[in-house]
Design an enzyme around this catalytic site. Structure first.
Site, mmCIF file in Angstrom:
data_model
loop_
_atom_site.group_PDB
_atom_site.id
_atom_site.type_symbol
_atom_site.label_atom_id
_atom_site.label_comp_id
_atom_site.label_asym_id
_atom_site.label_seq_id
_atom_site.Cartn_x
_atom_site.Cartn_y
_atom_site.Cartn_z
ATOM 1 N N HIS A 149 -19.113 13.028 7.423
ATOM 2 C CA HIS A 149 -19.892 13.081 8.666
ATOM 3 C C HIS A 149 -19.194 14.041 9.626
ATOM 4 O O HIS A 149 -19.706 14.356 10.687
ATOM 5 C CB HIS A 149 -20.025 11.681 9.279
ATOM 6 C CG HIS A 149 -21.019 11.609 10.387
ATOM 7 N ND1 HIS A 149 -20.664 11.589 11.719
ATOM 8 C CD2 HIS A 149 -22.372 11.563 10.375
ATOM 9 C CE1 HIS A 149 -21.747 11.528 12.476
ATOM 10 N NE2 HIS A 149 -22.802 11.518 11.683
ATOM 11 N N HIS A 171 -25.550 14.400 21.514
ATOM 12 C CA HIS A 171 -24.835 14.291 20.246
ATOM 13 C C HIS A 171 -23.320 14.386 20.405
ATOM 14 O O HIS A 171 -22.573 14.195 19.442
ATOM 15 C CB HIS A 171 -25.344 15.392 19.307
ATOM 16 C CG HIS A 171 -25.121 15.098 17.871
ATOM 17 N ND1 HIS A 171 -24.370 15.890 17.045
ATOM 18 C CD2 HIS A 171 -25.539 14.065 17.109
ATOM 19 C CE1 HIS A 171 -24.344 15.381 15.833
ATOM 20 N NE2 HIS A 171 -25.047 14.273 15.842
ATOM 21 N N LYS A 224 -17.866 17.705 10.920
ATOM 22 C CA LYS A 224 -18.434 19.056 10.910
ATOM 23 C C LYS A 224 -17.300 20.025 11.218
ATOM 24 O O LYS A 224 -16.635 19.903 12.249
ATOM 25 C CB LYS A 224 -19.534 19.223 11.966
ATOM 26 C CG LYS A 224 -20.766 18.354 11.721
ATOM 27 C CD LYS A 224 -20.623 17.010 12.360
ATOM 28 C CE LYS A 224 -21.933 16.237 12.285
ATOM 29 N NZ LYS A 224 -21.730 14.776 12.268
ATOM 30 N N LYS A 246 -19.538 13.506 21.039
ATOM 31 C CA LYS A 246 -18.751 12.310 20.735
ATOM 32 C C LYS A 246 -17.349 12.518 21.320
ATOM 33 O O LYS A 246 -16.532 13.235 20.750
ATOM 34 C CB LYS A 246 -18.721 12.089 19.227
ATOM 35 C CG LYS A 246 -20.120 11.819 18.652
ATOM 36 C CD LYS A 246 -20.162 11.910 17.149
ATOM 37 C CE LYS A 246 -21.543 11.526 16.626
ATOM 38 N NZ LYS A 246 -22.582 12.507 17.001
#
Length: 614
Positions: A501, A273, A503, A275
């Site tokens: 999107h 996950h 966090k 990025k």
């Protein structure tokens, strides 16, 4: 029947594991014949908003333009360009008026064959009525006519000045930036960045790059590189296996400059996950740690964030082993994170980073890598890594029991039957750590997650909910969680209607004017992302790869960060640009958290559509 002020659900015996980011059963607002549910598999990040809706002549064949992100990923895009219009669906509209407005009127099956994944089959009841017949298909449009966009009226057309033509005015203090959003007043994009800006020659003369991510649209991604850099070597680090891996490689077939590194995922339900971009320039080396997938829809009408490093120069020949380190040990921690992949493809990059001076980095790296850790290794990854950093590099504040913890995220995992199982136990203990004080106060906990109304009125409308994969299977088992929820409101950044999107996690003063720390990360609210203690707290288990950066005031010679009340346009203020409004707004009794795999058909969204998962 479980009841709460934020929804009522019929509880089934289905079991599920931590769902981090997943793909919906269909995730569309479309009509048409029902398709079989996807087979059980790892949790998936949504690809509902990843289709290229404006064909471009230079694109590879259609099959290679779909986003890929996990082995069980199936494209739910077949009918997405034919959304169900609220006013043109009399059978649906008439039926739904009879349904209660509290979200009841459907039930889950009692099967356990979803394998712990939220990709399993969800069977809905509709007050004993069969699903309505599908509306007739629209006639085929001529090829020159643009198909309608399900993502909002301004999803495709960027203003002429959307991309930077000269080096933009950016905040060089914190180097925390939001993504540009189409459809906003120009001032709200001043100091924000699009992927084309990041990769442009304005920021460096690219020689090679690495893209770490979860979901890829290779054809679209390649086009974001300037034409003069488009054939430079590019390494893609991904977590796909088997069929999904084959599709990813097929996407890249037209691009001989692309190579791949497959991240090892040895624990069930884990995902790659992280990025991150690594950019090697003739002028030096840059790191970008972000929240966006490498798909088109993530870069236009969602709220996303990133930390972009300065250009790190090359060290002089003969520099010692520890040269080029920052006060935050960023270089050491980045090298340790890359080494955790145990991947030969990254060895060259590890050597390259060692040759550069990263001393200007002022953030701490907070990563997760899959594994079970004991002893001192427990503090290397996940929330225990964050706890260690907060203990070592922050200081207690007077009245800290009144300093709320704020968590903001786009997906939610399974956290147990009550709040003490993980959230207010080990996770809140981490989030409330300030220095080495033995005081463990119980301050307010504010969790920011969009309500149904936030999604319905967003720029994308209901399709924005395809990137907010909170499933009903998970929600029904933790109704206690919804009492912590707060609305997504971002008036100060102009992004109230750009669904998050991003966090972020932070500790704010009681009046919300100061921050004790701030974290931007890929990690959602889940045990898979942050880790969970096992074996009487002697071991921590982490399922996924995640990466974020932690800002602490001491690294900036400050006691606390003042909150920047008006982040746009960018100014020289010392305030920190929090991406949403403070204080957060608590859910009202009428608000319900967005749940992506139930229908919403009582009111149309921004674009006149309704949401019918099938």
């Amino acid at each position: 029947m479980s009841d709460s002020k934020h929804g009522k659900w019929t509880v089934s015996s289905s079991e599920d594991e931590d769902d981090d980011e997943a793909i919906p059963l269909s995730g569309t607002t479309t009509s048409g014949p029902p398709r079989p549910a996807s087979p059980p598999g790892p949790k998936l990040e949504p690809v509902t908003a990843s289709v290229e809706v404006k064909p471009e002549p230079s694109a590879p064949p259609a099959a290679s333009s779909l986003a890929v992100g996990s082995e069980a990923r199936q494209s739910p895009l077949t009918n997405q360009l034919n959304p169900v219009k609220f006013e043109t669906s009399p059978s649906l509209a008439g039926k739904r008026k009879k349904e209660p407005s509290d979200g009841s009127g459907w039930a889950l099956s009692d099967s356990d064959d979803d394998g712990g994944d939220d990709d399993g089959d969800v069977k809905r009841k509709s007050l004993g009525k069969k699903a309505p017949p599908s509306p007739k298909k629209r006639k085929q449009k001529v090829e020159t006519e643009r198909p309608p966009s399900p993502y909002g009226r301004v999803y495709i057309d960027e203003p002429e000045d959307f991309f930077e033509s000269s080096v933009p005015c950016l905040d060089d203090t914190y180097r925390f930036y939001l993504n540009k959003v189409t459809g906003l007043d120009k001032k709200y994009n001043s100091g924000a960045l699009h992927i084309r800006d990041i990769l442009s020659p304005l920021f460096g003369t690219l020689k090679e790059s690495v893209q770490f991510n979860y979901c890829f649209d290779i054809a679209w991604m390649v086009k974001q590189y300037p034409s003069q850099f488009r054939d430079r070597p590019l390494l893609i680090v991904h977590g796909d296996k088997r069929e999904a891996k084959a599709r990813l490689l097929q996407q890249a077939a037209p691009y001989p400059h692309i190579s791949f590194c497959q991240a090892k995922l040895d624990i069930a339900f884990g995902t790659h996950h992280t990025k991150m971009m690594l950019l090697w320039y003739e002028e030096g080396f840059r790191v970008i740690i972000m929240t966006s997938n490498l798909i088109r829809a993530d870069w236009y009408q969602k709220t996303q964030g990133m930390w972009m490093s300065p250009v790190f120069p090359r060290l002089p020949e003969g520099s010692g082993e520890g040269s080029g380190e920052s006060p935050t040990c960023f270089k050491r921690d980045l090298l340790e994170y890359l080494a955790s992949y145990r991947a030969p493809e990254l060895e060259e990059w590890i050597l390259r980073i060692k040759e550069h001076d990263l001393s200007e980095a002022r953030v701490y790296l907070v990563g997760s890598t899959p594994g079970r850790y004991v002893g001192s290794d427990m503090e290397r990854w996940g929330h225990l890594r964050l706890r260690k950093l907060l203990s070592a590099h922050t200081d207690p504040v007077p009245g800290e029991e009144r300093w709320p913890v704020i968590g903001q995220f786009s997906s939610i995992g399974s956290m147990g039957l009550d709040k003490t199982k993980w959230l207010t136990g080990e996770f809140q203990r981490t989030m409330t750590t300030l220095g080495k004080s033995s005081l463990r106060p119980d301050p307010p906990l504010h969790l920011v997650y969009p309500a149904v109304e936030d999604v319905r009125t967003s720029l994308e409308g209901y399709p924005a909910g395809g990137s907010l994969p909170y499933s009903v299977q998970t929600a029904q088992k933790q109704l206690w969680l919804h009492a912590f929820f707060h609305r997504w409101k971002a008036t100060a950044t102009g992004r109230s209607h750009a669904m998050p999107h991003i966090k972020t996690y932070m500790r704010a003063s009681p009046d919300f004017t100061q921050l004790a720390w701030f974290l931007v990360t890929s990690a959602n609210l889940s045990k898979a992302a942050w880790g969970a203690l096992e074996k009487k707290n002697t071991q921590v288990m982490v399922r996924s790869y995640e990466l974020g950066v932690l800002y602490v005031p001491s690294a900036f010679n400050m006691k606390t960060f003042p909150v920047q009340r008006n982040p746009f346009p960018v100014s020289s203020s010392a305030g920190f640009p929090v991406p949403f409004d403070l204080p957060p707004t608590c859910y009202s009794p009428e608000d319900q958290p967005w749940i992506w795999n139930i229908p919403y058909s009582q009111a149309p969204d921004t674009n006149g559509n309704i949401w019918i998962p099938s």
